[in-house]
Write a protein that holds these residues in place. Structure first.
Motif, PDB file in Angstrom:
ATOM      1  N   THR A 237      26.180  57.243 -50.305  1.00  0.00           N
ATOM      2  CA  THR A 237      27.519  56.870 -50.009  1.00  0.00           C
ATOM      3  C   THR A 237      26.847  56.208 -48.467  1.00  0.00           C
ATOM      4  N   ARG A 238      27.970  55.026 -48.535  1.00  0.00           N
ATOM      5  CA  ARG A 238      27.708  54.328 -47.135  1.00  0.00           C
ATOM      6  C   ARG A 238      29.241  54.053 -46.346  1.00  0.00           C
ATOM      7  N   TRP A 239      28.971  53.813 -44.833  1.00  0.00           N
ATOM      8  CA  TRP A 239      30.463  54.112 -44.095  1.00  0.00           C
ATOM      9  C   TRP A 239      30.246  52.575 -43.646  1.00  0.00           C
ATOM     10  N   ALA A 240      30.780  51.459 -43.873  1.00  0.00           N
ATOM     11  CA  ALA A 240      31.220  50.510 -42.551  1.00  0.00           C
ATOM     12  C   ALA A 240      32.104  51.051 -41.620  1.00  0.00           C
ATOM     13  N   PHE A 241      31.947  49.842 -40.843  1.00  0.00           N
ATOM     14  CA  PHE A 241      32.146  50.107 -39.247  1.00  0.00           C
ATOM     15  C   PHE A 241      33.754  49.958 -39.390  1.00  0.00           C
ATOM     16  N   TYR A 242      34.401  49.466 -39.491  1.00  0.00           N
ATOM     17  CA  TYR A 242      36.077  49.485 -40.715  1.00  0.00           C
ATOM     18  C   TYR A 242      36.026  48.525 -41.633  1.00  0.00           C
ATOM     19  N   ASP A 243      36.518  49.117 -42.665  1.00  0.00           N
ATOM     20  CA  ASP A 243      37.269  48.453 -43.537  1.00  0.00           C
ATOM     21  C   ASP A 243      37.112  47.069 -43.761  1.00  0.00           C
ATOM     22  N   GLY A 244      36.803  46.314 -44.161  1.00  0.00           N
ATOM     23  CA  GLY A 244      36.962  44.665 -44.354  1.00  0.00           C
ATOM     24  C   GLY A 244      35.949  44.340 -43.696  1.00  0.00           C
ATOM     25  N   TYR A 245      35.622  44.706 -43.078  1.00  0.00           N
ATOM     26  CA  TYR A 245      34.339  44.515 -41.864  1.00  0.00           C
ATOM     27  C   TYR A 245      33.311  43.705 -42.510  1.00  0.00           C
ATOM     28  N   ASN A 246      31.926  42.230 -42.113  1.00  0.00           N
ATOM     29  CA  ASN A 246      31.945  41.562 -42.858  1.00  0.00           C
ATOM     30  C   ASN A 246      30.600  41.559 -43.006  1.00  0.00           C
ATOM     31  N   ARG A 247      29.644  43.110 -42.600  1.00  0.00           N
ATOM     32  CA  ARG A 247      28.025  43.470 -42.431  1.00  0.00           C
ATOM     33  C   ARG A 247      28.512  45.539 -42.878  1.00  0.00           C
ATOM     34  N   TRP A 248      27.208  45.368 -43.070  1.00  0.00           N
ATOM     35  CA  TRP A 248      27.323  46.349 -43.217  1.00  0.00           C
ATOM     36  C   TRP A 248      26.048  47.396 -42.105  1.00  0.00           C
ATOM     37  N   MET A 249      26.069  47.937 -41.120  1.00  0.00           N
ATOM     38  CA  MET A 249      25.030  48.645 -40.597  1.00  0.00           C
ATOM     39  C   MET A 249      24.384  49.808 -40.742  1.00  0.00           C
ATOM     40  N   PRO A 250      23.259  50.344 -41.185  1.00  0.00           N
ATOM     41  CA  PRO A 250      23.220  51.608 -41.862  1.00  0.00           C
ATOM     42  C   PRO A 250      22.900  52.400 -40.744  1.00  0.00           C
ATOM     43  N   ASN A 251      22.453  51.936 -39.586  1.00  0.00           N
ATOM     44  CA  ASN A 251      21.792  52.773 -38.354  1.00  0.00           C
ATOM     45  C   ASN A 251      23.381  53.881 -37.657  1.00  0.00           C
ATOM     46  N   PHE A 252      22.914  54.118 -36.996  1.00  0.00           N
ATOM     47  CA  PHE A 252      23.198  55.561 -35.457  1.00  0.00           C
ATOM     48  C   PHE A 252      24.484  54.905 -35.348  1.00  0.00           C
ATOM     49  N   SER A 253      24.039  53.855 -34.055  1.00  0.00           N
ATOM     50  CA  SER A 253      25.940  53.543 -33.189  1.00  0.00           C
ATOM     51  C   SER A 253      26.624  53.238 -34.052  1.00  0.00           C
TER      52      SER A 253
END
Length: 467
Positions: A237-253
């Motif tokens: 499973t992965r989480w986006a910064f918010y739904d619809g954001y145009n990139r996936w940032m997998p790390n902590f912040s």
């Protein structure tokens, strides 16, 4: 570069001007490092922190309610956030008081906290974030109250968490904090810095430290909403910064590991398996995208377009992302989660930093993106293991930090580029995640390790408690 950390409110006119001093000097001579040890000899570490404080103090502003500090020595703007502003400087003063028992440092923290409390809004909605919002305010005020015994500051801390709870909205079976996004459409930010994961961690702090009556329930329901916001990937499973954001940032912040870390902490809090399962699913996704060598790993900054960009510090590198593995190891040690922590450390050492800078480790020396954040990670590994390799690497980081410093009168500052994409924009900052307060705190943490004491300030997103 860590995105989305807006400067806070509380802008005030500066009452001081700062002279420019360009002489860069070594604060700690190389011969003062104990070869092969985890830390330099006792005196210099506390001295570096004191020199950082003297430079910060030279910028202090008297205000109607207390004191504040400009976030950038070259500009008069004062911000409140834990990331770059007054809240983070206050935490440095609390740590310095803990190290020295000098009452003047505690008095300065209290004056800063009174100024911070003056900016708490009367009503919501509010930004709940840990590093950019009221979550960080509440943590700072709560810690200052605990050290000073100031009941007014304790009440102000509780008021921060009241407002966070009151601002939460029922969304999809859980609770969230919708905020205006692109084209003013509401979005739910999920992350550690400004979103629900960081807010949830601050609420758990409020429950345990302040006895706040509704903080725990709100954190649990925020976790329920984050589970719903997770998106199935090819693995895990992965989480986006918010739904619809145009990139996936997998790390902590801003990404998956930070959200999964909060869910793992919720499992420790509640014992509810659904939170652990979601956290493990996030960790399995991270494993599937790691750039792994025989005994090391690093995870890309973002996808698409950043698959070959690897940050190395707290925000998007192993020091932050390994916090998820560290937390999981407290429950599922047999799955080799601590092995992942050590592989992340080796992935950093293999890059040749700090002497060699990389695209994801630019001219930044702070807790968020640079040397200080990496050093905090290796200090913890040295505490845990006593491994000589970690101690020697920490020595190198300390030397680099001191060689990067600039003497200003009887104080010390660090000039750096906060953002990777604008390395020519050099600033001397005062804050915790970006600036002298955070660097000074690192030196205090090393001093504490030398002297056999624990740090005073443990941030809500830290897993580093006895296992």
């Amino acid at each position: 570069m860590c995105h989305f950390h807006p400067r806070g409110s509380l802008t005030r006119r500066s009452f001081v001007t700062v002279s420019s001093v360009a002489a860069a000097t070594l604060v700690l001579r190389p011969e003062e490092i104990v070869a092969g040890s985890s830390v330099p000899a006792p005196g210099p570490m506390l001295d570096v922190a004191r020199r950082a404080e003297r430079w910060i103090r030279s910028l202090r502003l008297e205000t109607e309610y207390g004191v504040a500090w400009p976030w950038d020595a070259g500009h008069p703007e004062v911000t409140a956030s834990l990331y770059t502003g007054t809240a983070g400087v206050i935490l440095f003063y609390l740590e310095l008081y803990h190290a020295t028992r000098d009452d003047s440092f505690l008095a300065e923290a209290v004056r800063g906290a009174r100024e911070l409390a003056s900016g708490i809004p009367e009503s919501g909605p509010v930004s709940p974030g840990l590093y950019t919002g009221l979550g960080g305010f509440g943590f700072c005020l709560g810690e200052t109250a605990a050290t000073s015994g100031d009941g007014v500051l304790r009440a102000a801390a509780n008021r921060c968490f009241d407002l966070i709870v009151e601002s939460a909205r029922s969304v999809g079976g859980g609770l969230g904090w919708p905020t205006p996004g692109p084209e003013d459409q509401p979005v739910e930010i999920t992350d550690i810095v400004s979103g629900a994961a960081g807010a949830g961690l601050s609420l758990l702090y409020a429950h345990h430290r302040l006895g706040h009556g509704t903080a725990r329930e709100t954190a649990v329901r925020a976790g329920e909403r984050l589970i719903a916001l997770g998106r199935r990937a090819e693995v895990g499973t992965r989480w986006a910064f918010y739904d619809g954001y145009n990139r996936w940032m997998p790390n902590f912040s801003h990404g998956t590991s930070g959200v999964a870390y909060f869910l793992a902490q919720l499992y420790h809090e509640t014992g509810e398996r659904r939170f652990l399962d979601a956290a493990v699913s996030g960790a399995e996704h991270l494993d599937s995208i790691a750039a792994a060598g025989p005994d090391s790993w690093r995870i890309m900054h973002h996808d698409p377009g950043g698959e070959d960009l690897f940050y190395l510090s707290w925000c998007h590198g192993p020091p932050g992302t390994a916090r998820l593995y560290y937390s999981l190891a407290k429950t599922e040690a047999d799955r080799g989660w601590m092995d992942k922590v050590h592989q992340g450390a080796r992935g950093i050492v293999d890059t040749g930093i700090p002497e060699q800078r990389t695209p994801g480790f630019w001219n930044n020396i702070s807790q968020c993106c640079g040397d200080a954040g990496v050093a905090e990670f290796f200090l913890q590994l040295q505490k845990d293991t006593g491994d000589r390799v970690y101690g020697e690497f920490l020595d190198r980081l300390v030397l680099n930090l001191t060689s990067w410093s600039t003497t200003v009168g009887d104080g010390t500052k660090w000039v750096q580029a906060e953002n990777r994409v604008s390395p020519e924009e050099l600033k001397a900052q005062t804050g915790f995640m970006q600036g002298a307060a955070g660097v000074g705190s690192l030196f205090l943490h090393i001093d504490a390790f030398q002297q056999g004491r624990e740090p005073r300030i443990v941030l809500p997103d830290s897993p580093y408690t006895p296992m």
